[in-house]
Motif scaffolding. Structure first.
Motif, PDB file in Angstrom:
ATOM      1  N   SER A  65      35.690  28.675 -15.432  1.00  0.00           N
ATOM      2  CA  SER A  65      35.220  29.914 -14.808  1.00  0.00           C
ATOM      3  C   SER A  65      34.839  31.008 -15.818  1.00  0.00           C
ATOM      4  O   SER A  65      34.287  30.715 -16.879  1.00  0.00           O
ATOM      5  CB  SER A  65      36.296  30.387 -13.824  1.00  0.00           C
ATOM      6  N   ILE A  66      35.139  32.257 -15.492  1.00  0.00           N
ATOM      7  CA  ILE A  66      34.636  33.378 -16.291  1.00  0.00           C
ATOM      8  C   ILE A  66      35.251  33.401 -17.690  1.00  0.00           C
ATOM      9  O   ILE A  66      34.557  33.636 -18.682  1.00  0.00           O
ATOM     10  CB  ILE A  66      34.865  34.707 -15.539  1.00  0.00           C
ATOM     11  N   THR A  67      36.554  33.118 -17.797  1.00  0.00           N
ATOM     12  CA  THR A  67      37.165  33.123 -19.138  1.00  0.00           C
ATOM     13  C   THR A  67      36.579  31.994 -19.989  1.00  0.00           C
ATOM     14  O   THR A  67      36.332  32.174 -21.187  1.00  0.00           O
ATOM     15  CB  THR A  67      38.704  32.996 -19.076  1.00  0.00           C
ATOM     16  N   ASP A  87      43.304  36.697 -18.457  1.00  0.00           N
ATOM     17  CA  ASP A  87      42.268  36.830 -17.426  1.00  0.00           C
ATOM     18  C   ASP A  87      41.954  38.300 -17.144  1.00  0.00           C
ATOM     19  O   ASP A  87      40.795  38.733 -17.170  1.00  0.00           O
ATOM     20  CB  ASP A  87      42.739  36.112 -16.153  1.00  0.00           C
ATOM     21  N   ARG A  89      38.326  40.400 -18.658  1.00  0.00           N
ATOM     22  CA  ARG A  89      37.258  40.915 -17.793  1.00  0.00           C
ATOM     23  C   ARG A  89      36.937  42.385 -18.086  1.00  0.00           C
ATOM     24  O   ARG A  89      35.939  42.918 -17.624  1.00  0.00           O
ATOM     25  CB  ARG A  89      37.546  40.660 -16.314  1.00  0.00           C
ATOM     26  N   VAL A 120      31.921  40.136 -21.124  1.00  0.00           N
ATOM     27  CA  VAL A 120      32.608  39.068 -20.369  1.00  0.00           C
ATOM     28  C   VAL A 120      32.066  38.968 -18.940  1.00  0.00           C
ATOM     29  O   VAL A 120      31.734  37.886 -18.467  1.00  0.00           O
ATOM     30  CB  VAL A 120      34.142  39.270 -20.389  1.00  0.00           C
ATOM     31  N   LEU A 121      31.964  40.097 -18.259  1.00  0.00           N
ATOM     32  CA  LEU A 121      31.417  40.061 -16.896  1.00  0.00           C
ATOM     33  C   LEU A 121      29.919  40.316 -16.946  1.00  0.00           C
ATOM     34  O   LEU A 121      29.459  41.242 -17.613  1.00  0.00           O
ATOM     35  CB  LEU A 121      32.076  41.126 -16.013  1.00  0.00           C
ATOM     36  N   SER A 122      29.160  39.478 -16.242  1.00  0.00           N
ATOM     37  CA  SER A 122      27.735  39.769 -16.129  1.00  0.00           C
ATOM     38  C   SER A 122      27.583  40.858 -15.066  1.00  0.00           C
ATOM     39  O   SER A 122      28.541  41.170 -14.354  1.00  0.00           O
ATOM     40  CB  SER A 122      26.993  38.512 -15.685  1.00  0.00           C
ATOM     41  N   ASN A 123      26.386  41.441 -14.934  1.00  0.00           N
ATOM     42  CA  ASN A 123      26.196  42.501 -13.943  1.00  0.00           C
ATOM     43  C   ASN A 123      26.578  42.051 -12.550  1.00  0.00           C
ATOM     44  O   ASN A 123      27.167  42.797 -11.789  1.00  0.00           O
ATOM     45  CB  ASN A 123      24.743  42.973 -13.938  1.00  0.00           C
ATOM     46  N   ASP A 147      28.802  39.854 -11.737  1.00  0.00           N
ATOM     47  CA  ASP A 147      30.261  39.677 -11.586  1.00  0.00           C
ATOM     48  C   ASP A 147      30.967  41.019 -11.510  1.00  0.00           C
ATOM     49  O   ASP A 147      32.119  41.109 -11.106  1.00  0.00           O
ATOM     50  CB  ASP A 147      30.871  39.001 -12.829  1.00  0.00           C
ATOM     51  N   SER A 148      30.282  42.042 -11.985  1.00  0.00           N
ATOM     52  CA  SER A 148      30.971  43.276 -12.290  1.00  0.00           C
ATOM     53  C   SER A 148      30.847  44.262 -11.150  1.00  0.00           C
ATOM     54  O   SER A 148      29.763  44.751 -10.867  1.00  0.00           O
ATOM     55  CB  SER A 148      30.311  43.788 -13.563  1.00  0.00           C
ATOM     56  N   GLU A 170      36.312  48.916  -7.870  1.00  0.00           N
ATOM     57  CA  GLU A 170      37.272  47.839  -7.638  1.00  0.00           C
ATOM     58  C   GLU A 170      38.644  48.438  -7.426  1.00  0.00           C
ATOM     59  O   GLU A 170      38.870  49.605  -7.719  1.00  0.00           O
ATOM     60  CB  GLU A 170      37.269  46.847  -8.791  1.00  0.00           C
TER      61      GLU A 170
END
Ligand code: ADE
Length: 248
Positions: free
Chosen positions: A20-22, A150, A154, A159-162, A164-165, A169
């Motif tokens: 995943s993201i990591t 994790d 983030r 690390v986070l694309s637009n 994902d971000s 939040e």
């Protein structure tokens, strides 16, 4: 940001974090994660890292020396002594503010204990932060270390694309996030709230803020109280929207 995880189970952490993201962030170089096996520093025939506790009592303790040698090996090439976070139920409870603080570090060591814990003397020498992820006892610190990697990664640049971000939040303003909806407009007879279809951005923002307040009041009254005290001039809805559970 470089995470160095001191553990007896490197495969456990690397397998999970490679997804995943990591995993993607490790691939792009936005973060690096190395899991170092404390057992490799045991210096005895059977790679034993635990022993009985002085004073008696059940259970074994991780010995000081392998932990210290592992720490020395990780830090030998670093320009400054890094933060060393020992994952333990006896630590301060982890939260988003701690995640933000950790994300500013260049290197961070996460030390995972097992058995009954680690010899106090080495903890005194190397640990800078004692952190718990909640009031329950895990079999070891690995899951807690993964939670930290994790949640900290983030917050690291790249690390986070637009997509994902999120703009907003949970915890970013002391409140939980408002409810969200996607297509279809009606699902199982439930309509998406009308205001979200109105195109009126001011109204949408107002509704979302109110929902965030209501949700925080229902689910995390401790956070809600803090928010109310720090926003004395704001009109705050006082009524819960929580549906009563049907009794069997
Ligand atoms: N190790 C065992 N239990 C733990 C917890 N609750 N948080 C962090 N590390 C732990």
């Amino acid at each position: 940001m470089k995470f160095h995880i001191m553990t007896l189970f490197p495969g456990m952490v690397m397998n999970a974090l490679s997804e995943s993201i990591t995993g993607r962030a490790m691939g792009s170089g936005a973060i690096s994660v190395e899991a170092v096996n404390i057992r490799d520093y045991a210096n005895n025939k059977h790679n034993k890292v635990d022993d009985y506790t002085y004073g008696g009592g059940a259970g074994m303790l991780m010995q000081a020396d392998p932990v210290y040698l592992c720490y020395e090996d990780i830090t030998k090439d670093l320009s400054a002594p890094p933060r060393v976070v020992y994952l333990t139920p006896q630590g301060s409870t982890y939260d988003q503010n701690m995640a933000k603080e950790f994300s500013k570090e260049e290197d961070i060591i996460l030390l995972c204990g097992h058995y009954e814990g680690i010899d106090e003397r080495v903890l005194e020498e190397i640990v800078t932060d004692y952190v718990s992820i909640g009031d329950y006892v895990l079999t070891g610190g690995e899951l807690a270390a993964m939670v930290i990697v994790d949640s900290v990664s983030r917050l690291c640049p790249g690390v986070l694309s637009n997509s994902d971000s999120p703009d907003v939040e949970s915890f970013s303003d002391g409140l939980l996030e408002y409810p969200q909806y996607s297509r279809p407009e009606v699902w199982h007879g439930k309509r998406v709230p009308e205001v979200l279809l109105s195109g009126d951005h001011a109204k949408v923002d107002e509704w979302r803020h109110e929902m965030a307040l209501v949700r925080t009041m229902d689910r995390r009254f401790d956070l809600y109280k803090k928010y109310v005290l720090s926003h004395p001039d704001e009109f705050i809805p006082k009524k819960s929207r929580r549906k009563k559970r049907k009794k069997d």
